[in-house]
Scaffold this motif. Structure first.
Motif, short mmCIF file in Angstrom:
data_model
loop_
_atom_site.label_atom_id
_atom_site.label_comp_id
_atom_site.label_asym_id
_atom_site.label_seq_id
_atom_site.Cartn_x
_atom_site.Cartn_y
_atom_site.Cartn_z
N ALA A 25 43.84 57.71 63.22
CA ALA A 25 44.33 56.40 62.76
C ALA A 25 43.69 55.32 63.62
CB ALA A 25 45.84 56.35 62.88
N ARG A 26 43.52 54.16 63.03
CA ARG A 26 42.93 53.03 63.73
C ARG A 26 43.98 51.94 63.85
NH1 ARG A 26 38.81 48.63 61.98
NH2 ARG A 26 39.69 49.01 59.94
N ILE A 27 44.19 51.45 65.06
CA ILE A 27 45.14 50.38 65.33
C ILE A 27 44.33 49.15 65.71
CG2 ILE A 27 47.03 49.61 66.79
CD1 ILE A 27 47.72 52.57 67.23
N TYR A 28 44.55 48.05 64.97
CA TYR A 28 43.80 46.83 65.25
C TYR A 28 44.63 45.62 64.86
CZ TYR A 28 42.85 46.56 60.24
OH TYR A 28 42.97 46.47 58.87
N ARG A 29 44.18 44.48 65.29
CA ARG A 29 44.80 43.22 64.92
C ARG A 29 43.80 42.48 64.03
NH1 ARG A 29 46.87 39.11 69.40
NH2 ARG A 29 46.80 37.30 68.08
N PRO A 30 44.16 42.20 62.77
CA PRO A 30 43.18 41.59 61.86
C PRO A 30 42.80 40.18 62.28
CG PRO A 30 45.33 41.72 60.82
CD PRO A 30 45.44 42.42 62.13
N SER A 31 41.56 39.83 62.01
CA SER A 31 41.10 38.48 62.31
C SER A 31 41.56 37.55 61.20
CB SER A 31 39.59 38.44 62.44
OG SER A 31 39.01 38.85 61.22
N ARG A 32 41.50 36.27 61.46
CA ARG A 32 41.93 35.33 60.43
C ARG A 32 40.94 35.32 59.28
NH1 ARG A 32 40.88 29.31 62.87
NH2 ARG A 32 38.67 29.35 62.47
N THR A 33 41.41 34.97 58.13
CA THR A 33 40.57 34.98 56.94
C THR A 33 39.54 33.85 57.00
OG1 THR A 33 40.57 34.79 54.55
CG2 THR A 33 42.30 33.65 55.69
N ALA A 34 38.40 34.08 56.41
CA ALA A 34 37.34 33.07 56.41
C ALA A 34 37.61 31.96 55.41
CB ALA A 34 36.01 33.73 56.10
N MET A 35 38.57 32.14 54.52
CA MET A 35 38.83 31.17 53.47
C MET A 35 39.75 30.04 53.91
SD MET A 35 36.90 32.34 51.24
CE MET A 35 37.28 31.32 49.86
N GLN A 36 40.46 30.22 55.02
CA GLN A 36 41.39 29.20 55.46
C GLN A 36 41.24 29.01 56.96
OE1 GLN A 36 45.27 30.33 54.30
NE2 GLN A 36 44.80 30.42 52.14
N SER A 37 41.69 27.90 57.44
CA SER A 37 41.59 27.65 58.87
C SER A 37 42.81 28.14 59.63
CB SER A 37 41.41 26.15 59.13
OG SER A 37 42.52 25.44 58.63
N GLY A 38 43.86 28.54 58.93
CA GLY A 38 45.09 28.98 59.58
C GLY A 38 44.99 30.39 60.13
N LYS A 39 46.01 30.78 60.87
CA LYS A 39 46.04 32.11 61.49
C LYS A 39 47.08 33.01 60.85
CE LYS A 39 44.53 30.41 65.96
NZ LYS A 39 44.84 30.27 67.37
N GLY A 40 47.41 32.77 59.59
CA GLY A 40 48.41 33.57 58.89
C GLY A 40 47.99 35.03 58.79
N LYS A 41 48.96 35.92 58.91
CA LYS A 41 48.76 37.37 58.80
C LYS A 41 47.82 37.92 59.86
CE LYS A 41 49.67 37.56 53.87
NZ LYS A 41 49.18 38.00 52.58
N SER A 42 47.63 37.22 60.97
CA SER A 42 46.75 37.72 62.01
C SER A 42 47.51 37.96 63.32
CB SER A 42 45.60 36.75 62.25
OG SER A 42 46.09 35.53 62.76
N HIS A 43 48.84 37.91 63.28
CA HIS A 43 49.62 38.10 64.50
C HIS A 43 50.16 39.52 64.64
CE1 HIS A 43 49.39 33.87 65.37
NE2 HIS A 43 49.84 33.58 64.16
N GLU A 44 50.16 40.29 63.56
CA GLU A 44 50.69 41.65 63.60
C GLU A 44 49.57 42.65 63.85
OE1 GLU A 44 52.54 41.96 59.80
OE2 GLU A 44 54.45 41.23 60.58
N TRP A 45 49.95 43.81 64.35
CA TRP A 45 49.01 44.91 64.55
C TRP A 45 49.11 45.84 63.35
CZ3 TRP A 45 45.65 45.53 68.67
CH2 TRP A 45 45.77 44.58 69.67
N VAL A 46 47.98 46.38 62.90
CA VAL A 46 47.91 47.19 61.69
C VAL A 46 47.44 48.59 62.05
CG1 VAL A 46 46.82 47.39 59.43
CG2 VAL A 46 47.38 45.15 60.33
#
Length: 102
Positions: free
Chosen positions: A3-24
């Motif tokens: 399994a791979r555990i990582y924290r996603p980077s922010r999306t390139a389409m928006q300047s916000g940091k939504g959905k990038s605070h959790e670990w996946v």
């Protein structure tokens, strides 16, 4: 299966940091995907590729893997690049390096 555990980077389409605070936690594919010859659909017999778990912290994800006896790899997030703070009025400064023209 690893399994791979990582924290996603922010999306390139928006300047916000939504959905990038959790670990996946996602599983690495156990078998290659195949293309169905008639319709061209991509499929796989690997059912774990559909699993995507989210955790508040990296420690929670590691504890889950250890409790379930899952082999895992942790990918640390890259440090964000810093950009100089500029204001709109800096475009019209008199000591600007490159002159402003229309």
């Amino acid at each position: 299966m690893v399994a791979r555990i990582y924290r996603p980077s922010r999306t390139a389409m928006q300047s916000g940091k939504g959905k990038s605070h959790e670990w996946v936690l996602v599983y690495e594919p156990a078998e290659a995907k195949t293309v169905e010859p008639l319709m061209g659909y991509t499929s796989s017999g690997d059912m774990r590729s559909q699993i995507r778990l989210t955790f508040e912290t990296k420690e929670e994800a590691i504890a889950y893997c250890e409790r379930q006896e899952i082999a895992f790899e942790v990918e640390e997030p890259n440090a964000p690049r810093s950009r100089p703070k500029l204001s709109y009025s800096d475009n019209f400064r008199y000591d600007r390096v490159q002159p402003w023209t229309h």
